[in-house]
Scaffold this motif. Structure first.
Motif, PDB file in Angstrom:
ATOM      1  N   ALA A   1       0.798  -1.047   0.057  1.00 36.27           N
ATOM      2  CA  ALA A   1      -0.069   0.026   0.014  1.00 36.27           C
ATOM      3  C   ALA A   1       0.840   1.383  -0.084  1.00 36.27           C
ATOM      4  O   ALA A   1       1.771   1.602   0.978  1.00 36.27           O
ATOM      5  N   PRO A   2       0.750   2.060  -1.060  1.00 33.80           N
ATOM      6  CA  PRO A   2       1.574   3.673  -0.951  1.00 33.80           C
ATOM      7  C   PRO A   2       0.869   4.419  -0.055  1.00 33.80           C
ATOM      8  O   PRO A   2      -0.546   3.994   0.480  1.00 33.80           O
ATOM      9  N   ASN A   3       1.432   5.358   0.448  1.00 32.84           N
ATOM     10  CA  ASN A   3       0.757   6.245   1.198  1.00 32.84           C
ATOM     11  C   ASN A   3      -0.021   7.265   0.309  1.00 32.84           C
ATOM     12  O   ASN A   3       0.594   8.543  -0.050  1.00 32.84           O
ATOM     13  N   PHE A   4      -1.174   6.814  -0.035  1.00 33.91           N
ATOM     14  CA  PHE A   4      -2.007   7.262  -1.202  1.00 33.91           C
ATOM     15  C   PHE A   4      -2.852   8.619  -0.577  1.00 33.91           C
ATOM     16  O   PHE A   4      -3.460   9.608  -1.402  1.00 33.91           O
ATOM     17  N   LEU A   5      -2.858   8.930   0.502  1.00 36.27           N
ATOM     18  CA  LEU A   5      -3.830   9.844   1.247  1.00 36.27           C
ATOM     19  C   LEU A   5      -3.516  11.173   0.574  1.00 36.27           C
ATOM     20  O   LEU A   5      -4.247  12.263   0.156  1.00 36.27           O
ATOM     21  N   HIS A   6      -2.259  11.518   0.583  1.00 36.97           N
ATOM     22  CA  HIS A   6      -1.592  12.848   0.120  1.00 36.97           C
ATOM     23  C   HIS A   6      -1.998  13.171  -1.318  1.00 36.97           C
ATOM     24  O   HIS A   6      -2.176  14.300  -1.575  1.00 36.97           O
ATOM     25  N   GLU A   7      -2.143  11.918  -1.929  1.00 35.32           N
ATOM     26  CA  GLU A   7      -2.366  12.278  -3.443  1.00 35.32           C
ATOM     27  C   GLU A   7      -3.857  12.378  -3.667  1.00 35.32           C
ATOM     28  O   GLU A   7      -4.412  12.948  -4.645  1.00 35.32           O
ATOM     29  N   LEU A   8      -4.741  11.564  -2.723  1.00 31.55           N
ATOM     30  CA  LEU A   8      -6.156  11.465  -2.993  1.00 31.55           C
ATOM     31  C   LEU A   8      -6.738  12.684  -2.779  1.00 31.55           C
ATOM     32  O   LEU A   8      -7.826  12.792  -3.444  1.00 31.55           O
ATOM     33  N   ILE A   9      -6.516  13.278  -1.542  1.00 29.29           N
ATOM     34  CA  ILE A   9      -7.541  14.212  -1.017  1.00 29.29           C
ATOM     35  C   ILE A   9      -7.482  15.468  -2.096  1.00 29.29           C
ATOM     36  O   ILE A   9      -8.745  16.056  -2.140  1.00 29.29           O
ATOM     37  N   PRO A  10      -6.514  15.951  -2.803  1.00 32.47           N
ATOM     38  CA  PRO A  10      -6.597  17.145  -3.597  1.00 32.47           C
ATOM     39  C   PRO A  10      -7.534  16.831  -5.057  1.00 32.47           C
ATOM     40  O   PRO A  10      -7.884  17.374  -5.581  1.00 32.47           O
ATOM     41  N   LYS A  11      -7.567  15.395  -5.079  1.00 29.31           N
ATOM     42  CA  LYS A  11      -8.454  14.951  -6.188  1.00 29.31           C
ATOM     43  C   LYS A  11      -9.806  14.932  -6.162  1.00 29.31           C
ATOM     44  O   LYS A  11     -10.793  14.712  -6.871  1.00 29.31           O
ATOM     45  N   MET A  12     -10.347  14.997  -4.849  1.00 33.47           N
ATOM     46  CA  MET A  12     -11.579  14.883  -4.355  1.00 33.47           C
ATOM     47  C   MET A  12     -12.250  16.300  -3.942  1.00 33.47           C
ATOM     48  O   MET A  12     -11.664  17.126  -3.454  1.00 33.47           O
ATOM     49  N   SER A  13     -13.683  16.192  -4.050  1.00 35.91           N
ATOM     50  CA  SER A  13     -14.447  17.665  -3.785  1.00 35.91           C
ATOM     51  C   SER A  13     -15.491  17.175  -2.942  1.00 35.91           C
ATOM     52  O   SER A  13     -16.277  18.367  -2.216  1.00 35.91           O
ATOM     53  N   ASN A  14     -15.743  15.779  -2.541  1.00 36.09           N
ATOM     54  CA  ASN A  14     -16.911  15.535  -1.613  1.00 36.09           C
ATOM     55  C   ASN A  14     -16.496  14.975  -0.489  1.00 36.09           C
ATOM     56  O   ASN A  14     -15.751  13.900  -0.537  1.00 36.09           O
ATOM     57  N   TYR A  15     -16.703  15.325   0.694  1.00 37.06           N
ATOM     58  CA  TYR A  15     -16.238  14.928   1.926  1.00 37.06           C
ATOM     59  C   TYR A  15     -16.734  13.516   1.914  1.00 37.06           C
ATOM     60  O   TYR A  15     -16.003  12.532   2.498  1.00 37.06           O
ATOM     61  N   ASN A  16     -17.904  13.223   2.087  1.00 35.93           N
ATOM     62  CA  ASN A  16     -18.589  11.783   2.269  1.00 35.93           C
ATOM     63  C   ASN A  16     -18.020  10.833   1.259  1.00 35.93           C
ATOM     64  O   ASN A  16     -17.484   9.635   1.581  1.00 35.93           O
ATOM     65  N   LYS A  17     -17.841  11.151   0.203  1.00 36.62           N
ATOM     66  CA  LYS A  17     -17.233  10.316  -1.090  1.00 36.62           C
ATOM     67  C   LYS A  17     -15.765   9.947  -0.591  1.00 36.62           C
ATOM     68  O   LYS A  17     -15.408   8.725  -1.012  1.00 36.62           O
ATOM     69  N   LEU A  18     -15.089  11.038  -0.333  1.00 41.41           N
ATOM     70  CA  LEU A  18     -13.566  10.867   0.005  1.00 41.41           C
ATOM     71  C   LEU A  18     -13.374   9.688   1.012  1.00 41.41           C
ATOM     72  O   LEU A  18     -12.587   8.764   1.020  1.00 41.41           O
ATOM     73  N   ILE A  19     -14.190   9.735   1.972  1.00 37.92           N
ATOM     74  CA  ILE A  19     -14.349   8.826   3.279  1.00 37.92           C
ATOM     75  C   ILE A  19     -14.592   7.317   2.713  1.00 37.92           C
ATOM     76  O   ILE A  19     -13.831   6.595   2.792  1.00 37.92           O
ATOM     77  N   ARG A  20     -15.350   7.344   1.652  1.00 42.35           N
ATOM     78  CA  ARG A  20     -16.074   5.932   1.128  1.00 42.35           C
ATOM     79  C   ARG A  20     -14.959   5.538   0.074  1.00 42.35           C
ATOM     80  O   ARG A  20     -14.562   4.316   0.348  1.00 42.35           O
ATOM     81  N   VAL A  21     -14.252   6.355  -0.495  1.00 46.63           N
ATOM     82  CA  VAL A  21     -13.221   6.068  -1.599  1.00 46.63           C
ATOM     83  C   VAL A  21     -11.912   5.204  -0.673  1.00 46.63           C
ATOM     84  O   VAL A  21     -11.655   4.429  -0.905  1.00 46.63           O
ATOM     85  N   VAL A  22     -11.600   6.121   0.493  1.00 50.27           N
ATOM     86  CA  VAL A  22     -10.717   5.436   1.156  1.00 50.27           C
ATOM     87  C   VAL A  22     -10.736   4.287   1.756  1.00 50.27           C
ATOM     88  O   VAL A  22     -10.074   3.564   2.030  1.00 50.27           O
ATOM     89  N   ALA A  23     -12.110   4.144   2.281  1.00 48.10           N
ATOM     90  CA  ALA A  23     -12.686   2.697   2.999  1.00 48.10           C
ATOM     91  C   ALA A  23     -12.355   1.710   1.954  1.00 48.10           C
ATOM     92  O   ALA A  23     -12.038   0.602   2.279  1.00 48.10           O
ATOM     93  N   TYR A  24     -12.872   1.951   0.710  1.00 44.23           N
ATOM     94  CA  TYR A  24     -12.760   0.854  -0.273  1.00 44.23           C
ATOM     95  C   TYR A  24     -11.273   0.651  -0.717  1.00 44.23           C
ATOM     96  O   TYR A  24     -11.032  -0.663  -0.754  1.00 44.23           O
ATOM     97  N   VAL A  25     -10.468   1.526  -0.824  1.00 42.15           N
ATOM     98  CA  VAL A  25      -8.994   1.237  -1.086  1.00 42.15           C
ATOM     99  C   VAL A  25      -8.309   0.645   0.096  1.00 42.15           C
ATOM    100  O   VAL A  25      -7.647  -0.467  -0.155  1.00 42.15           O
ATOM    101  N   VAL A  26      -8.680   0.823   1.426  1.00 39.39           N
ATOM    102  CA  VAL A  26      -8.049   0.280   2.572  1.00 39.39           C
ATOM    103  C   VAL A  26      -8.666  -1.257   2.539  1.00 39.39           C
ATOM    104  O   VAL A  26      -7.806  -2.103   2.783  1.00 39.39           O
TER     105      VAL A  26
END
Length: 208
Positions: free
Chosen positions: A51-76
């Motif tokens: 697993a890369p430390n993907f959060l630094h890259e992922l957060i700037p690509k998102m604009s929806n708080y709830n969807k961001l959490i769900r995407v992270v949950a699926y990736v994890v």
């Protein structure tokens, strides 16, 4: 999850190249069109993923708080449960909460790096520091929270010790989400709702 969107299938390389940061393609759509049926995903136990430390890259690509959490949950889930033979398609409450914890820790490490390091080493935060007056502490999940005189009140834990945030994209997404969930409430309603969970340094300036 369709085979091409499953990192444990023969299409694994293609998935990493095109879908790693976004998850399955349907995550970009409204939740109303997400898969409704409960399916079971079976992974090859021999499959391993670093697993890369993907959060630094992922957060700037998102604009929806709830969807961001769900995407992270699926990736994890994809990363951490590949050796588990079966799991439900739908995310559990524990998976959602774990994703929130990961995101908050990541964001706080960028907002308050010096303060967190001092607290981890059992040192005091300088009195001139912008959050010193909030008596911050690290909880059992290493999340920075407000301390203070409310510790002995009858309020719930999150209200007594809200999570510390400051101005950043993650905080802006959260404020926008609260604005929507409060049906476009005013400043006072939004501030009260946010403080049930978070304390934003100079937050009223962001809410306005």
């Amino acid at each position: 999850v369709r085979p091409k969107e499953n990192p444990g299938t023969p299409h694994q390389e293609e998935w990493y190249q095109k879908g790693w940061w976004n998850g399955p393609s349907w995550l970009k759509e409204s939740e109303e069109v997400w898969p409704k049926q409960i399916t079971t995903v079976i992974f090859n136990a021999a499959t391993t993923v670093k697993a890369p430390n993907f959060l630094h890259e992922l957060i700037p690509k998102m604009s929806n708080y709830n969807k961001l959490i769900r995407v992270v949950a699926y990736v994890v889930r994809f990363i951490g449960k590949l050796k588990k033979s079966k799991f439900s398609t739908f995310l559990s409450t524990d998976e959602i909460n774990h994703a929130k914890t990961m995101l908050i820790r990541n964001v706080q490490m960028r907002l308050f790096p010096e303060e967190i390091l001092l607290l981890k080493n059992n040192k005091e935060i300088p009195t001139k520091n912008k959050i010193c007056s909030l008596n911050p502490f690290l909880d059992e999940n290493k999340i920075l929270r407000v301390g203070g005189s409310l510790a002995n009140s009858c309020l719930n834990h999150s209200r007594k010790h809200p999570i510390l945030l400051a101005s950043c994209q993650f905080t802006a997404m959260m404020i926008k989400w609260v604005h929507t969930t409060t049906l476009h409430g005013g400043v006072r309603l939004m501030d009260s709702t946010i403080r049930n969970t978070f304390w934003i340094v100079r937050g009223k300036n962001m809410i306005k």
